[in-house]
Design a protein around this motif. Structure first.
Motif, PDB file in Angstrom:
ATOM      1  N   GLU A 130       0.909  -1.278   0.063  1.00 22.49           N
ATOM      2  CA  GLU A 130      -0.042   0.055   0.249  1.00 22.49           C
ATOM      3  C   GLU A 130       1.040   1.283   0.028  1.00 22.49           C
ATOM      4  OE1 GLU A 130      -3.150   2.796   0.169  1.00 22.49           O
ATOM      5  OE2 GLU A 130      -3.350   0.597  -0.093  1.00 22.49           O
ATOM      6  N   GLU A 131       1.865   1.216   0.822  1.00 18.86           N
ATOM      7  CA  GLU A 131       3.021   2.381   0.825  1.00 18.86           C
ATOM      8  C   GLU A 131       3.571   2.522  -0.589  1.00 18.86           C
ATOM      9  OE1 GLU A 131       4.766   5.832   1.938  1.00 18.86           O
ATOM     10  OE2 GLU A 131       2.954   4.809   2.716  1.00 18.86           O
ATOM     11  N   ASP A 138      -3.820  -7.136 -11.945  1.00 20.34           N
ATOM     12  CA  ASP A 138      -5.076  -6.639 -12.717  1.00 20.34           C
ATOM     13  C   ASP A 138      -5.118  -7.620 -13.945  1.00 20.34           C
ATOM     14  OD1 ASP A 138      -7.183  -5.069 -13.181  1.00 20.34           O
ATOM     15  OD2 ASP A 138      -6.109  -3.961 -14.363  1.00 20.34           O
ATOM     16  N   GLY A 139      -4.030  -7.774 -14.621  1.00 17.43           N
ATOM     17  CA  GLY A 139      -4.267  -8.622 -15.756  1.00 17.43           C
ATOM     18  C   GLY A 139      -4.638 -10.349 -15.255  1.00 17.43           C
ATOM     19  N   VAL A 149      -5.675  -6.751  -7.021  1.00 18.19           N
ATOM     20  CA  VAL A 149      -6.178  -6.017  -7.975  1.00 18.19           C
ATOM     21  C   VAL A 149      -6.362  -4.613  -8.020  1.00 18.19           C
ATOM     22  CG1 VAL A 149      -8.247  -6.207  -9.909  1.00 18.19           C
ATOM     23  CG2 VAL A 149      -7.299  -8.084  -8.893  1.00 18.19           C
ATOM     24  N   GLU A 150      -6.768  -4.149  -6.913  1.00 15.89           N
ATOM     25  CA  GLU A 150      -7.116  -2.751  -6.519  1.00 15.89           C
ATOM     26  C   GLU A 150      -5.901  -1.809  -6.446  1.00 15.89           C
ATOM     27  OE1 GLU A 150      -7.576   0.674  -4.164  1.00 15.89           O
ATOM     28  OE2 GLU A 150      -6.967  -1.138  -3.009  1.00 15.89           O
ATOM     29  N   LEU A 151      -4.729  -2.447  -5.855  1.00  9.78           N
ATOM     30  CA  LEU A 151      -3.328  -1.687  -6.069  1.00  9.78           C
ATOM     31  C   LEU A 151      -3.073  -1.562  -7.350  1.00  9.78           C
ATOM     32  CD1 LEU A 151      -1.827  -3.328  -2.864  1.00  9.78           C
ATOM     33  CD2 LEU A 151      -3.145  -0.852  -3.021  1.00  9.78           C
ATOM     34  N   ARG A 200      -4.599   1.134  -9.181  1.00  5.46           N
ATOM     35  CA  ARG A 200      -4.439   2.446  -8.790  1.00  5.46           C
ATOM     36  C   ARG A 200      -3.111   2.748  -9.323  1.00  5.46           C
ATOM     37  NH1 ARG A 200      -4.666   1.934  -2.172  1.00  5.46           N
ATOM     38  NH2 ARG A 200      -3.477   3.808  -2.550  1.00  5.46           N
ATOM     39  N   VAL A 201      -2.145   2.105  -9.394  1.00 10.86           N
ATOM     40  CA  VAL A 201      -0.846   2.234  -9.995  1.00 10.86           C
ATOM     41  C   VAL A 201      -1.236   2.842 -11.746  1.00 10.86           C
ATOM     42  CG1 VAL A 201       1.151   1.565 -11.079  1.00 10.86           C
ATOM     43  CG2 VAL A 201       0.489   0.901  -8.724  1.00 10.86           C
ATOM     44  N   GLU A 202      -2.162   1.931 -12.164  1.00 10.08           N
ATOM     45  CA  GLU A 202      -2.558   2.260 -13.748  1.00 10.08           C
ATOM     46  C   GLU A 202      -3.274   3.516 -13.663  1.00 10.08           C
ATOM     47  OE1 GLU A 202      -4.984   0.611 -17.622  1.00 10.08           O
ATOM     48  OE2 GLU A 202      -5.158  -0.119 -15.687  1.00 10.08           O
TER      49      GLU A 202
END
Length: 197
Positions: free
Chosen positions: A74-75, A115-116, A128-130, A133-135
């Motif tokens: 998360e960080e 995510d993929g 998936v959520e992290l 967020r990066v994308e």
């Protein structure tokens, strides 16, 4: 004869919320270092020692190994988001921050592939959520006409391809390989370093 302290004299305050926040930050930083050196199965006692706190403090903040690993991931994502939201920053600079995290954390590399893999069973929802967020953080900085802007999936496929190249015994070796992978993709990357406000 030893005199017992009165209730007002007992122990000095623990430092309260500021000390707790410092301890949590120290634990996350120590976990990032220990995980980079020894992987996610490293002893939690080593993380507590590196952070300069007792194991009880570690367990007050993170009840189990997965909670600590999730906090580190998360960080990592928060640093990328903060870098992307900074004034005057461009995609190359944020890719430098992303690449630093790729070279430091194999667990983070796994999140970037999540995510993929979302359609496959067993991918944790937090991963998936992290990844998403990066994308989103990167996509906000992606200029029209950039090599990674032509197709919707190109950006995270490129990130995943670079992640796959990030192998080797030292951080310096992994960074060289990551830079070479970005170069092969025709993408400029800024200084490879953590985000500092």
């Amino acid at each position: 004869m030893t005199q017992q302290p009165t209730s007002d004299e007992r122990r000095p305050a623990s430092g309260g919320q500021k000390a707790a926040a410092r301890n949590r930050a120290a634990l996350i930083a120590a976990a990032r270092e220990i995980y980079a050196e020894h992987g996610l199965d490293a002893p939690l006692s080593a993380i507590a020692r590196r952070a300069g706190v007792g194991q009880g403090v570690l367990y007050r903040h993170f009840p189990d190994r997965s909670a600590l690993a999730m906090a580190v991931l998360e960080e990592n994502v928060r640093q990328i988001e903060r870098a992307a939201a900074s004034d005057g920053v461009d995609l190359a600079q944020v890719l430098g921050v992303l690449t630093w995290h790729q070279t430091e954390s194999t667990a983070f590399v796994g999140v970037l592939h999540a995510d993929g893999a979302a359609s496959r069973s067993g991918t944790p929802a937090y991963a998936v959520e992290l990844s998403q967020r990066v994308e989103r953080a990167l996509r906000r900085l992606l200029p029209a006409g950039h090599p990674l802007a032509s197709q919707r999936e190109d950006l995270m496929i490129a990130v995943g391809m670079v992640s796959g190249a990030v192998t080797g015994p030292t951080r310096e070796h992994r960074e060289r390989r990551a830079r070479a992978a970005w170069r092969l993709l025709g993408v400029e990357v800024g200084p490879v370093r953590p985000y500092e406000e």
